[in-house]
Design a protein around this motif. Structure first.
Motif, PDB file in Angstrom:
ATOM      1  N   LEU A  27       3.194 -10.564  11.638  1.00 57.31           N
ATOM      2  CA  LEU A  27       3.378  -9.943  10.331  1.00 57.31           C
ATOM      3  C   LEU A  27       3.017  -8.462  10.380  1.00 57.31           C
ATOM      4  O   LEU A  27       3.787  -7.607   9.930  1.00 57.31           O
ATOM      5  CB  LEU A  27       2.527 -10.671   9.281  1.00 57.31           C
ATOM      6  CG  LEU A  27       2.671 -10.230   7.819  1.00 57.31           C
ATOM      7  CD1 LEU A  27       2.322 -11.395   6.891  1.00 57.31           C
ATOM      8  CD2 LEU A  27       1.774  -9.044   7.487  1.00 57.31           C
ATOM      9  N   TRP A  28       1.861  -8.140  10.950  1.00 57.62           N
ATOM     10  CA  TRP A  28       1.428  -6.748  10.985  1.00 57.62           C
ATOM     11  C   TRP A  28       2.264  -5.923  11.955  1.00 57.62           C
ATOM     12  O   TRP A  28       2.495  -4.738  11.744  1.00 57.62           O
ATOM     13  CB  TRP A  28      -0.057  -6.668  11.331  1.00 57.62           C
ATOM     14  CG  TRP A  28      -0.917  -7.185  10.217  1.00 57.62           C
ATOM     15  CD1 TRP A  28      -1.670  -8.316  10.214  1.00 57.62           C
ATOM     16  CD2 TRP A  28      -1.067  -6.599   8.913  1.00 57.62           C
ATOM     17  NE1 TRP A  28      -2.284  -8.477   8.994  1.00 57.62           N
ATOM     18  CE2 TRP A  28      -1.938  -7.436   8.183  1.00 57.62           C
ATOM     19  CE3 TRP A  28      -0.556  -5.451   8.312  1.00 57.62           C
ATOM     20  CZ2 TRP A  28      -2.303  -7.163   6.884  1.00 57.62           C
ATOM     21  CZ3 TRP A  28      -0.911  -5.180   7.012  1.00 57.62           C
ATOM     22  CH2 TRP A  28      -1.778  -6.029   6.299  1.00 57.62           C
ATOM     23  N   LYS A  29       2.731  -6.565  13.009  1.00 60.35           N
ATOM     24  CA  LYS A  29       3.614  -5.891  13.952  1.00 60.35           C
ATOM     25  C   LYS A  29       4.905  -5.475  13.249  1.00 60.35           C
ATOM     26  O   LYS A  29       5.410  -4.354  13.427  1.00 60.35           O
ATOM     27  CB  LYS A  29       3.932  -6.819  15.124  1.00 60.35           C
ATOM     28  CG  LYS A  29       4.864  -6.220  16.173  1.00 60.35           C
ATOM     29  CD  LYS A  29       5.115  -7.229  17.284  1.00 60.35           C
ATOM     30  CE  LYS A  29       6.073  -6.663  18.327  1.00 60.35           C
ATOM     31  NZ  LYS A  29       6.344  -7.635  19.410  1.00 60.35           N
ATOM     32  N   HIS A  30       5.438  -6.389  12.431  1.00 63.93           N
ATOM     33  CA  HIS A  30       6.649  -6.105  11.665  1.00 63.93           C
ATOM     34  C   HIS A  30       6.398  -4.961  10.684  1.00 63.93           C
ATOM     35  O   HIS A  30       7.236  -4.062  10.520  1.00 63.93           O
ATOM     36  CB  HIS A  30       7.080  -7.370  10.916  1.00 63.93           C
ATOM     37  CG  HIS A  30       8.355  -7.211  10.130  1.00 63.93           C
ATOM     38  ND1 HIS A  30       8.380  -6.657   8.869  1.00 63.93           N
ATOM     39  CD2 HIS A  30       9.644  -7.521  10.436  1.00 63.93           C
ATOM     40  CE1 HIS A  30       9.615  -6.634   8.425  1.00 63.93           C
ATOM     41  NE2 HIS A  30      10.400  -7.160   9.347  1.00 63.93           N
ATOM     42  N   THR A  31       5.241  -4.972  10.028  1.00 66.66           N
ATOM     43  CA  THR A  31       4.903  -3.934   9.051  1.00 66.66           C
ATOM     44  C   THR A  31       4.872  -2.559   9.706  1.00 66.66           C
ATOM     45  O   THR A  31       5.457  -1.598   9.193  1.00 66.66           O
ATOM     46  CB  THR A  31       3.528  -4.223   8.407  1.00 66.66           C
ATOM     47  OG1 THR A  31       3.592  -5.477   7.725  1.00 66.66           O
ATOM     48  CG2 THR A  31       3.154  -3.128   7.419  1.00 66.66           C
ATOM     49  N   GLU A  40       0.827   1.619  10.058  1.00 65.54           N
ATOM     50  CA  GLU A  40      -0.532   1.472  10.577  1.00 65.54           C
ATOM     51  C   GLU A  40      -1.553   1.838   9.513  1.00 65.54           C
ATOM     52  O   GLU A  40      -2.608   1.209   9.402  1.00 65.54           O
ATOM     53  CB  GLU A  40      -0.703   2.350  11.813  1.00 65.54           C
ATOM     54  CG  GLU A  40      -2.035   2.144  12.516  1.00 65.54           C
ATOM     55  CD  GLU A  40      -2.081   2.809  13.878  1.00 65.54           C
ATOM     56  OE1 GLU A  40      -3.151   2.779  14.494  1.00 65.54           O
ATOM     57  OE2 GLU A  40      -1.038   3.338  14.321  1.00 65.54           O
ATOM     58  N   GLU A  41      -1.224   2.839   8.698  1.00 62.74           N
ATOM     59  CA  GLU A  41      -2.122   3.237   7.609  1.00 62.74           C
ATOM     60  C   GLU A  41      -2.276   2.105   6.599  1.00 62.74           C
ATOM     61  O   GLU A  41      -3.388   1.804   6.145  1.00 62.74           O
ATOM     62  CB  GLU A  41      -1.555   4.473   6.909  1.00 62.74           C
ATOM     63  CG  GLU A  41      -2.399   4.964   5.740  1.00 62.74           C
ATOM     64  CD  GLU A  41      -1.767   6.149   5.036  1.00 62.74           C
ATOM     65  OE1 GLU A  41      -2.139   6.396   3.871  1.00 62.74           O
ATOM     66  OE2 GLU A  41      -0.899   6.806   5.640  1.00 62.74           O
ATOM     67  N   ALA A  42      -1.160   1.455   6.281  1.00 67.39           N
ATOM     68  CA  ALA A  42      -1.202   0.336   5.335  1.00 67.39           C
ATOM     69  C   ALA A  42      -2.029  -0.812   5.899  1.00 67.39           C
ATOM     70  O   ALA A  42      -2.818  -1.443   5.182  1.00 67.39           O
ATOM     71  CB  ALA A  42       0.214  -0.139   5.022  1.00 67.39           C
ATOM     72  N   GLU A  43      -1.870  -1.087   7.186  1.00 70.58           N
ATOM     73  CA  GLU A  43      -2.638  -2.164   7.813  1.00 70.58           C
ATOM     74  C   GLU A  43      -4.137  -1.882   7.739  1.00 70.58           C
ATOM     75  O   GLU A  43      -4.930  -2.764   7.395  1.00 70.58           O
ATOM     76  CB  GLU A  43      -2.217  -2.326   9.276  1.00 70.58           C
ATOM     77  CG  GLU A  43      -3.007  -3.416  10.001  1.00 70.58           C
ATOM     78  CD  GLU A  43      -2.627  -3.524  11.465  1.00 70.58           C
ATOM     79  OE1 GLU A  43      -3.123  -4.471  12.122  1.00 70.58           O
ATOM     80  OE2 GLU A  43      -1.851  -2.689  11.953  1.00 70.58           O
ATOM     81  N   GLN A  45      -5.703  -0.113   5.595  1.00 71.87           N
ATOM     82  CA  GLN A  45      -6.187  -0.154   4.215  1.00 71.87           C
ATOM     83  C   GLN A  45      -6.323  -1.581   3.682  1.00 71.87           C
ATOM     84  O   GLN A  45      -7.134  -1.846   2.806  1.00 71.87           O
ATOM     85  CB  GLN A  45      -5.236   0.641   3.306  1.00 71.87           C
ATOM     86  CG  GLN A  45      -5.284   2.143   3.523  1.00 71.87           C
ATOM     87  CD  GLN A  45      -4.273   2.871   2.655  1.00 71.87           C
ATOM     88  OE1 GLN A  45      -3.409   2.255   2.034  1.00 71.87           O
ATOM     89  NE2 GLN A  45      -4.379   4.188   2.609  1.00 71.87           N
ATOM     90  N   ILE A  46      -5.519  -2.494   4.227  1.00 77.87           N
ATOM     91  CA  ILE A  46      -5.458  -3.848   3.674  1.00 77.87           C
ATOM     92  C   ILE A  46      -6.257  -4.866   4.477  1.00 77.87           C
ATOM     93  O   ILE A  46      -7.010  -5.671   3.905  1.00 77.87           O
ATOM     94  CB  ILE A  46      -3.984  -4.298   3.573  1.00 77.87           C
ATOM     95  CG1 ILE A  46      -3.226  -3.394   2.604  1.00 77.87           C
ATOM     96  CG2 ILE A  46      -3.900  -5.757   3.118  1.00 77.87           C
ATOM     97  CD1 ILE A  46      -1.728  -3.640   2.585  1.00 77.87           C
ATOM     98  N   ARG A  47      -6.130  -4.870   5.791  1.00 81.80           N
ATOM     99  CA  ARG A  47      -6.768  -5.913   6.608  1.00 81.80           C
ATOM    100  C   ARG A  47      -8.288  -5.873   6.492  1.00 81.80           C
ATOM    101  O   ARG A  47      -8.922  -4.841   6.681  1.00 81.80           O
ATOM    102  CB  ARG A  47      -6.374  -5.769   8.079  1.00 81.80           C
ATOM    103  CG  ARG A  47      -4.917  -6.037   8.344  1.00 81.80           C
ATOM    104  CD  ARG A  47      -4.610  -6.159   9.809  1.00 81.80           C
ATOM    105  NE  ARG A  47      -4.976  -7.463  10.343  1.00 81.80           N
ATOM    106  CZ  ARG A  47      -4.674  -7.875  11.581  1.00 81.80           C
ATOM    107  NH1 ARG A  47      -4.016  -7.067  12.393  1.00 81.80           N
ATOM    108  NH2 ARG A  47      -5.026  -9.067  11.991  1.00 81.80           N
ATOM    109  N   GLY A  48      -8.849  -6.978   6.121  1.00 80.71           N
ATOM    110  CA  GLY A  48     -10.296  -7.075   6.009  1.00 80.71           C
ATOM    111  C   GLY A  48     -10.884  -6.419   4.780  1.00 80.71           C
ATOM    112  O   GLY A  48     -12.106  -6.408   4.607  1.00 80.71           O
TER     113      GLY A  48
END
Length: 261
Positions: A27-31, A40-43, A45-48
């Motif tokens: 999922l994150w790879k696709h994002t 990568e910035e969105a990841e 900000q959101i993960r964890g």
């Protein structure tokens, strides 16, 4: 779609729930791939991040005896719309069209339990689940193949027929390609409305496939017949399309159990 190719449109969660780390990674790879530098910035900000606002969980439709069939249909569609279309790049529920009806209905229960965003095929399964047992309502899958900028796109909704009127339940990126109220006097009128909607989205509608009416028993061991009538808009005249749809419609109305076209 379960591939690591750069051209993959989305991945499928084949591991069930809770979602395995392998599929979160996809999922994150696709994002990151589809949102360039911002991915990568969105990841990050959101993960964890435990301070994110809670997402409201849609409540499954409550069908009461006093509701008309039309009111029930609207209630079901509102719930499906509230789940929202899945743009994450990971399809959370694996739908195998060849599975028996009973197996697909178990997946529908999982969708209600997890309340995650869904795509068009998952919306059809949910629509079938909620409309099972609605007396006098015929349900049949309608699949579309369209073309935009030399790229082909596939979509599916659940066609419905009740008291001489046609409509459809479903979900799409485009609001005009999903729900259609029970107002169309013929199946031809319904399909032409979708064709017009595709043209408004600058898509050329190439093919339409209509399946057999779906059994109302959630325990049926028979698979859904996804394809029975196939219409190629590139090769068929409007008159031939109308004749094929009218023949199919007559057999629905007369409740013929074995459709022969």
């Amino acid at each position: 779609m379960e591939s690591d190719d750069e051209d993959v449109n989305f991945y499928i969660n084949r591991g069930g729930f809770p979602i395995q780390q392998e599929y979160w990674h996809k999922l994150w790879k696709h994002t990151k791939r589809h949102h360039s530098a911002k991915g990568e910035e969105a990841e990050n900000q959101i993960r964890g991040n435990r301070s994110l606002s809670k997402v409201p969980v849609p409540i499954a439709p409550t069908i009461t005896p006093g509701m008309t069939t039309e009111e029930r249909i609207i209630c079901i569609q509102n719930y499906i719309s509230d789940l929202h279309y899945n743009f994450t790049g990971l399809q959370f529920f694996e739908i195998k069209k060849s599975r028996p009806m009973s197996g697909l209905m178990e997946i529908a229960k999982d969708m209600i339990k997890e309340s995650l965003p869904i795509k068009c095929l998952e919306a059809v399964i949910l629509s079938i689940y909620f409309t099972c047992g609605l007396e006098g309502l015929d349900r049949f899958p309608i699949s579309f193949k369209s073309c935009f900028n030399s790229h082909h796109h596939r979509h599916v909704v659940l066609g419905i027929h009740y008291s001489g009127r046609y409509g459809a339940l479903g979900l799409s990126r485009r609001r005009t390609l999903m729900y259609k109220p029970l107002i169309y006097r013929s199946l031809m009128d319904l399909i032409q409305q979708y064709k017009t909607s595709y043209e408004e989205c600058y898509h050329e509608l190439e093919k339409v496939k209509i399946g057999l009416p779906v059994d109302h028993s959630v325990h049926s061991c028979e698979p859904i017949k996804w394809k029975h009538v196939a219409i190629n808009y590139k090769k068929s005249s409007t008159d031939n399309v109308r004749k094929a749809l009218e023949k199919f419609s007559k057999q629905i109305k007369t409740k013929v159990s074995q459709l022969i076209i």
